[in-house]
Design an enzyme around this catalytic site. Structure first.
Site, PDB file in Angstrom:
ATOM      1  N   HIS A   1      81.523  19.280 -61.557  1.00  0.00           N
ATOM      2  CA  HIS A   1      82.164  18.900 -60.292  1.00  0.00           C
ATOM      3  C   HIS A   1      83.506  19.601 -60.133  1.00  0.00           C
ATOM      4  O   HIS A   1      84.520  19.080 -60.612  1.00  0.00           O
ATOM      5  CB  HIS A   1      82.460  17.391 -60.310  1.00  0.00           C
TER       6      HIS A   1
ATOM      7  N   CYS B   1      75.874  18.646 -58.865  1.00  0.00           N
ATOM      8  CA  CYS B   1      75.323  17.473 -59.540  1.00  0.00           C
ATOM      9  C   CYS B   1      74.055  16.977 -58.829  1.00  0.00           C
ATOM     10  O   CYS B   1      73.051  17.665 -58.836  1.00  0.00           O
ATOM     11  CB  CYS B   1      76.409  16.399 -59.638  1.00  0.00           C
TER      12      CYS B   1
ATOM     13  N   GLU C   1      85.274  19.668 -57.542  1.00  0.00           N
ATOM     14  CA  GLU C   1      86.121  18.838 -56.656  1.00  0.00           C
ATOM     15  C   GLU C   1      86.881  17.781 -57.434  1.00  0.00           C
ATOM     16  O   GLU C   1      87.792  17.153 -56.900  1.00  0.00           O
ATOM     17  CB  GLU C   1      85.268  18.210 -55.543  1.00  0.00           C
TER      18      GLU C   1
END
Lengths: 80, 227
Positions: free
Chosen positions: B201, B85, B203
């Protein structure tokens, strides 16, 4: 010495903000507008007194930070 | 395996990344952007967020911060560097990966799950992932990938496209493009494929009960592939 820089988007780069501003202007009755492109303007005060040197330094700044040359052009418009 | 996550002023996915890396076995260190040297690492991550409040252009200020010279040297000597990002935006500003990320086409901040198709598995990031399509989360205002025609040709010739936005079957079409990116590009590599920049993302997809598990697939695979 004060130097000004204008950063504009290159021709083939889409400018959605410019488009929306254009539409708003059109809605307000400014119907002659053909296109709006949004850009950035910088005023840089430098201790350098030699206009040529100052301009060269600002050009370096444009290349290294102020503009991203993939999408933007810069124009140093004023040395005074 | 050792990793390092760089924190810039305005980063806000740095701790999520720390949690994810540790969960899958990395010994992670957080590194403040004013440090000059990286700790010994096998992987360096530039996390998501809004470094320097997105001033000037997203990622531009962070790309000039002190630690970045070490990150650039690490990448140029073959080290694995991943930008997620805002981290992707920082990577393009350093020139480690080609192109730029413009404002989303429809001027909206986009926050949703998307599907991405893995385009190239001949690299440490995606090698051995069985799935061809991953469901990941995106949250960005400037994720509209753009590059010159010459750059695009080079990217395609070198198979540098990492992932494309697609549907759940892996179909890459304009209607599955959330932000206007050229060719639905969601992530790209450098030529050597040790540097990866991507908008989604991983994560955020590591807890089956909260989100999903496709991020887990990514990290499990990553730690096994790092030499």
């Amino acid at each position: 010495m004060k130097i000004s820089v204008i950063i504009t988007l290159k021709k083939d780069v889409l400018d959605p903000q410019g488009k929306v501003i254009h539409q708003a202007l059109d809605g307000m009755g400014f119907n002659d507008v053909e296109e709006v492109r949004q850009g950035k303007y910088f005023e840089i005060n430098t201790k350098e007194t030699n206009p040529k040197k100052a301009k060269d330094e600002v050009e370096e700044m444009c290349k290294k930070l102020l503009a991203n040359l993939v999408i933007e052009n810069y124009k140093i418009i004023d040395a005074q | 395996m050792k990793s390092a996550v760089i924190t810039f002023p305005g980063s806000n996915c740095d701790r999520d990344m720390d949690v994810a890396l540790k969960k899958f076995g990395f010994k992670n260190k957080m590194v403040w952007h004013q440090e000059v040297e990286l700790p010994k690492s096998d992987l360096v991550v530039l996390p998501g967020g809004f470094s320097y409040g997105d001033y000037l252009r997203c990622g531009s200020m962070a790309s000039k911060s002190k630690i970045m010279q070490s990150v650039i040297n690490f990448a140029n000597s073959g080290g694995m560097v991943m930008g997620i990002c805002n981290g992707f935006q920082i990577l393009v500003e350093t020139g480690l990966v080609p192109g730029v990320l413009l404002r989303n086409k429809y001027l909206e901040f986009i926050c949703k799950n998307v599907f991405v198709k893995i385009r190239d598995k001949n690299n440490a990031y995606f090698k051995n992932i069985k799935n061809n399509v991953l469901e990941l989360h995106i949250a960005h205002n400037e994720g509209n990938y753009f590059c010159t025609n010459d750059q695009l040709k080079e990217i395609e010739d070198n198979a540098q496209i990492a992932i494309n936005y697609c549907d759940n079957q892996g179909k890459i079409e304009k209607s599955f493009n959330p932000n206007g990116s050229i060719k639905n590009i969601a992530g790209i590599f450098n030529k050597e494929k040790n540097v990866l920049g991507m908008m989604p993302h991983p994560e955020r997809m590591i807890e089956p009960s909260l989100s999903g598990e496709d991020g887990s697939l990514f990290f499990k695979n990553l730690i096994n592939n790092i030499k």
